[in-house]
Write a protein that holds these residues in place. Structure first.
Motif, PDB file in Angstrom:
ATOM      1  N   LEU A 113       9.643  13.423   8.752  1.00 18.09           N
ATOM      2  CA  LEU A 113       8.287  13.408   9.327  1.00 18.09           C
ATOM      3  C   LEU A 113       8.227  14.222  10.622  1.00 18.09           C
ATOM      4  O   LEU A 113       7.148  14.475  11.146  1.00 18.09           O
ATOM      5  CB  LEU A 113       7.860  11.969   9.621  1.00 18.09           C
ATOM      6  N   LYS A 114       9.407  14.631  11.113  1.00 16.69           N
ATOM      7  CA  LYS A 114       9.474  15.254  12.445  1.00 16.69           C
ATOM      8  C   LYS A 114       8.618  16.513  12.560  1.00 16.69           C
ATOM      9  O   LYS A 114       8.012  16.767  13.581  1.00 16.69           O
ATOM     10  CB  LYS A 114      10.919  15.609  12.787  1.00 16.69           C
ATOM     11  N   ASN A 115       8.574  17.298  11.469  1.00 17.97           N
ATOM     12  CA  ASN A 115       7.857  18.573  11.556  1.00 17.97           C
ATOM     13  C   ASN A 115       6.357  18.425  11.378  1.00 17.97           C
ATOM     14  O   ASN A 115       5.593  19.335  11.689  1.00 17.97           O
ATOM     15  CB  ASN A 115       8.362  19.541  10.470  1.00 17.97           C
ATOM     16  N   THR A 116       5.932  17.307  10.839  1.00 18.62           N
ATOM     17  CA  THR A 116       4.514  17.202  10.482  1.00 18.62           C
ATOM     18  C   THR A 116       3.754  16.151  11.283  1.00 18.62           C
ATOM     19  O   THR A 116       2.523  16.124  11.263  1.00 18.62           O
ATOM     20  CB  THR A 116       4.386  16.846   8.980  1.00 18.62           C
ATOM     21  N   LEU A 117       4.482  15.290  11.985  1.00 14.09           N
ATOM     22  CA  LEU A 117       3.821  14.162  12.650  1.00 14.09           C
ATOM     23  C   LEU A 117       3.952  14.265  14.162  1.00 14.09           C
ATOM     24  O   LEU A 117       5.016  14.643  14.663  1.00 14.09           O
ATOM     25  CB  LEU A 117       4.524  12.885  12.163  1.00 14.09           C
ATOM     26  N   SER A 118       2.912  13.917  14.901  1.00 16.43           N
ATOM     27  CA  SER A 118       3.007  13.900  16.359  1.00 16.43           C
ATOM     28  C   SER A 118       4.038  12.857  16.777  1.00 16.43           C
ATOM     29  O   SER A 118       4.178  11.808  16.125  1.00 16.43           O
ATOM     30  CB  SER A 118       1.663  13.527  16.983  1.00 16.43           C
ATOM     31  N   VAL A 178       0.864  -1.184   0.000  1.00 19.54           N
ATOM     32  CA  VAL A 178       0.000   0.000   0.000  1.00 19.54           C
ATOM     33  C   VAL A 178       0.901   1.234   0.000  1.00 19.54           C
ATOM     34  O   VAL A 178       1.912   1.270   0.699  1.00 19.54           O
ATOM     35  CB  VAL A 178      -0.905  -0.005   1.262  1.00 19.54           C
ATOM     36  N   VAL A 179       0.544   2.227  -0.804  1.00 19.20           N
ATOM     37  CA  VAL A 179       1.298   3.486  -0.818  1.00 19.20           C
ATOM     38  C   VAL A 179       0.439   4.570  -0.168  1.00 19.20           C
ATOM     39  O   VAL A 179      -0.746   4.708  -0.493  1.00 19.20           O
ATOM     40  CB  VAL A 179       1.651   3.890  -2.278  1.00 19.20           C
ATOM     41  N   ILE A 180       1.046   5.285   0.775  1.00 18.74           N
ATOM     42  CA  ILE A 180       0.340   6.396   1.410  1.00 18.74           C
ATOM     43  C   ILE A 180       1.047   7.679   0.993  1.00 18.74           C
ATOM     44  O   ILE A 180       2.273   7.786   1.129  1.00 18.74           O
ATOM     45  CB  ILE A 180       0.410   6.307   2.964  1.00 18.74           C
ATOM     46  N   VAL A 181       0.298   8.650   0.508  1.00 15.23           N
ATOM     47  CA  VAL A 181       0.904   9.921   0.116  1.00 15.23           C
ATOM     48  C   VAL A 181       0.589  10.949   1.199  1.00 15.23           C
ATOM     49  O   VAL A 181      -0.582  11.181   1.519  1.00 15.23           O
ATOM     50  CB  VAL A 181       0.335  10.403  -1.239  1.00 15.23           C
ATOM     51  N   GLY A 182       1.623  11.549   1.778  1.00 13.26           N
ATOM     52  CA  GLY A 182       1.413  12.564   2.820  1.00 13.26           C
ATOM     53  C   GLY A 182       2.243  12.245   4.045  1.00 13.26           C
ATOM     54  O   GLY A 182       2.662  11.094   4.248  1.00 13.26           O
ATOM     55  N   GLY A 183       2.506  13.280   4.845  1.00 11.65           N
ATOM     56  CA  GLY A 183       3.359  13.078   6.014  1.00 11.65           C
ATOM     57  C   GLY A 183       2.756  13.623   7.294  1.00 11.65           C
ATOM     58  O   GLY A 183       3.448  13.768   8.296  1.00 11.65           O
ATOM     59  N   GLY A 184       1.461  13.939   7.275  1.00 10.56           N
ATOM     60  CA  GLY A 184       0.811  14.463   8.478  1.00 10.56           C
ATOM     61  C   GLY A 184       0.250  13.335   9.340  1.00 10.56           C
ATOM     62  O   GLY A 184       0.429  12.147   9.025  1.00 10.56           O
ATOM     63  N   ASN A 185      -0.441  13.719  10.408  1.00 15.67           N
ATOM     64  CA  ASN A 185      -0.979  12.712  11.327  1.00 15.67           C
ATOM     65  C   ASN A 185      -1.955  11.751  10.645  1.00 15.67           C
ATOM     66  O   ASN A 185      -1.970  10.561  10.938  1.00 15.67           O
ATOM     67  CB  ASN A 185      -1.692  13.389  12.501  1.00 15.67           C
ATOM     68  N   SER A 186      -2.763  12.283   9.716  1.00 17.76           N
ATOM     69  CA  SER A 186      -3.743  11.393   9.095  1.00 17.76           C
ATOM     70  C   SER A 186      -3.021  10.342   8.248  1.00 17.76           C
ATOM     71  O   SER A 186      -3.398   9.169   8.247  1.00 17.76           O
ATOM     72  CB  SER A 186      -4.761  12.173   8.278  1.00 17.76           C
ATOM     73  N   ALA A 187      -1.944  10.760   7.549  1.00 19.38           N
ATOM     74  CA  ALA A 187      -1.175   9.803   6.752  1.00 19.38           C
ATOM     75  C   ALA A 187      -0.479   8.792   7.676  1.00 19.38           C
ATOM     76  O   ALA A 187      -0.453   7.589   7.394  1.00 19.38           O
ATOM     77  CB  ALA A 187      -0.141  10.546   5.913  1.00 19.38           C
TER      78      ALA A 187
END
Ligand SMILES: Cc1cc2nc3c(=O)[nH]c(=O)nc-3n(C[C@H](O)[C@H](O)[C@H](O)COP(=O)(O)OP(=O)(O)OC[C@H]3O[C@@H](n4cnc5c(N)ncnc54)[C@H](O)[C@@H]3O)c2cc1C
Length: 426
Positions: free
Chosen positions: A264-269, A233-242
């Motif tokens: 991912l450090k700046n966009t992910l919890s 599976v490919v996920i596009v995006g680097g935020g919490n939802s991704a």
């Protein structure tokens, strides 16, 4: 409706995906029976073969079968869809995500005749996520659909009317009433309105997007798909939802995340980042852009470019989930009347430029209340509001605050509105 719904459909059917996604997001149990040969289609679904346009078949009960239903037909057969009970409401809320559901709960419990109009599914974006871990009171996390289903029950118990499958398409202020038109042609009047319509996913803008949409290329976290996706599976995006989507799929299969940023450090919890780093089945490719979707009948591979080296490469996949954020959808609003920021989010209260407000609408000389838009009595709550915090808890807080603002507004206009709704609706 008693018992589980059974859906018979072919692999990679867009219509099959839409039905599954709709039922999952509306908290309804179903069994998905994948048909792979003409013989299976004849034996199990009683249709002529895999190419039969009557697929997917939804069996609701022994006596109720729907062939390739629209979501509205399905909602009606499940008795979810009902028109509004009344012509006039104290409070009309558009959108049943966390902001709209919270507003419904507070509005109804505080004695306002409240209606919620939701075009797709209760829960909004939150309803599509497999696990929300940062919502206060749920130390082990809670799935989006469960949170939405609880909030829905609570709002209904307090007396809110919630209508699913109805889209608000136009709004107007007349004689102090807010008039709202639905895609079905019906309309209602309300003394105050809360716009809690959230955001819609931003599209990739790639060439063959239309060919694969909901047949390999999906917008959102795909909570209905985790159990049935085969292969990488490919996920596009680097935020919490991704990040949440990646972790959800990684329980079953290998996942590649394509992330535009450096890391991912700046966009992910942090809690999600740590888990992704600990999950060996997730590969993260940073500084990477998805550039092409390829395949004949179904999606077979995607091509991406590394923005540092400029090199391109491909991944074999049948399933791409895009979680790259969104933009507000406000097509229903008259251009120029509802003031928005350059990105399209609704400006409210202190963020509005008072000198640009319509003198005709703001005759009483008061300033817009916090969360009140450039249209008196129309409030914005949740992700659709300029500068809102894009979180479930923040949206729920917005919904509750907007109701308290609506009360203040109703007190100020109480006498002007008496008896004028019917003439406004005419
Ligand atoms: C995959 C994913 C995972 C997430 N995970 C988390 C998390 O773990 N924690 C967290 O705090 N936040 C999370 N978020 C963010 C959070 O879900 C949002 O901030 C929140 O849902 C915003 O709520 P809302 O009510 O403002 O809007 P939404 O949830 O977007 O709801 C808006 C609703 O309005 C409806 N609508 C739109 N237009 C109309 C119309 N014209 N008529 C009628 N209805 C209409 C839409 O169908 C939708 O149901 C996540 C988001 C996504 C996409």
């Amino acid at each position: 409706m008693n018992g589980r719904i059974i859906i018979y459909g072919r692999t990679n059917s867009a219509a099959g995906y839409e039905v599954r996604d709709f039922l999952t997001r509306n908290c309804s149990d179903y069994d998905w029976v994948e048909l792979n040969t003409d013989d299976e289609a004849q034996r199990l679904a009683g249709v002529s073969g895999l190419a039969d346009p009557r697929l997917p078949l939804c069996v609701l009960s022994q006596s109720s079968k729907l062939y390739c239903p629209s979501l509205r037909e399905l909602a009606m057969a499940l008795e979810w869809f009902k028109g509004p009970k009344y012509e006039c409401y104290d409070l009309a809320i558009f959108g049943a995500g966390p902001a709209g559901l919270s507003a419904a709960l507070y509005g109804a419990s505080e004695g306002l005749r409240t209606i919620v109009v939701e075009k797709t599914a209760v829960g909004g974006q939150a309803g599509s996520t497999s696990k929300i871990e940062n919502y206060m009171g749920f130390p082990d996390g809670i799935s989006g659909w469960e949170l939405a289903s609880r909030a829905r029950r609570q709002a209904i118990r307090m007396g809110a009317e919630i209508i699913v499958g109805l889209e608000g398409v136009a709004g107007e202020r007349q004689d102090g009433w807010q008039l709202s038109w639905f895609a079905s042609g019906e309309r209602i009047a309300s003394k105050a309105t809360i716009c809690a319509t959230g955001v819609e996913y931003t599209r990739l803008g790639l060439e063959r997007e239309g060919d694969f949409l909901n047949r390999g290329l999906y917008y959102g976290a795909g909570s209905s798909e985790a159990e049935i996706c085969k292969g990488r599976v490919v996920i596009v995006g680097g935020g919490n939802s991704a990040g949440q989507a990646a972790l959800n799929f990684a329980r079953q299969t290998k996942v590649t995340m394509l992330v535009r940023g450096e890391s991912l450090k700046n966009t992910l919890s942090t809690y999600l980042l740590e888990r992704i780093e600990d999950t060996s089945s997730i590969t993260v490719l940073t500084r990477t852009t998805l550039t092409a979707l390829e395949g004949d009948d179904v999606l077979e591979r995607v091509t991406y470019r590394n923005e540092t080296s400029g090199e391109s490469a491909s991944i074999e996949t049948h399933s791409v989930f895009v979680c790259i954020g969104g933009r507000p959808r406000l097509e229903w609003a008259k251009p120029g009347v509802l003031h928005c920021d350059p990105a399209g989010y609704i400006l409210t209260g202190p963020d509005l430029d008072r000198s640009s407000l319509s003198a005709e609408m703001w005759q009483d000389g008061r300033a817009p209340l916090f969360m009140e838009s450039s249209i008196p009595g129309l409030f914005a709550a949740g992700d659709v509001r300029h500068n809102s915090t894009k979180r479930c808890a923040a949206a729920a807080g917005d919904g509750a605050t907007a109701v308290s603002m609506a009360h203040q507004y109703l007190l100020s206009v109480k006498y002007q509105l008496c008896g004028t709704a019917r003439s406004a609706l005419r």
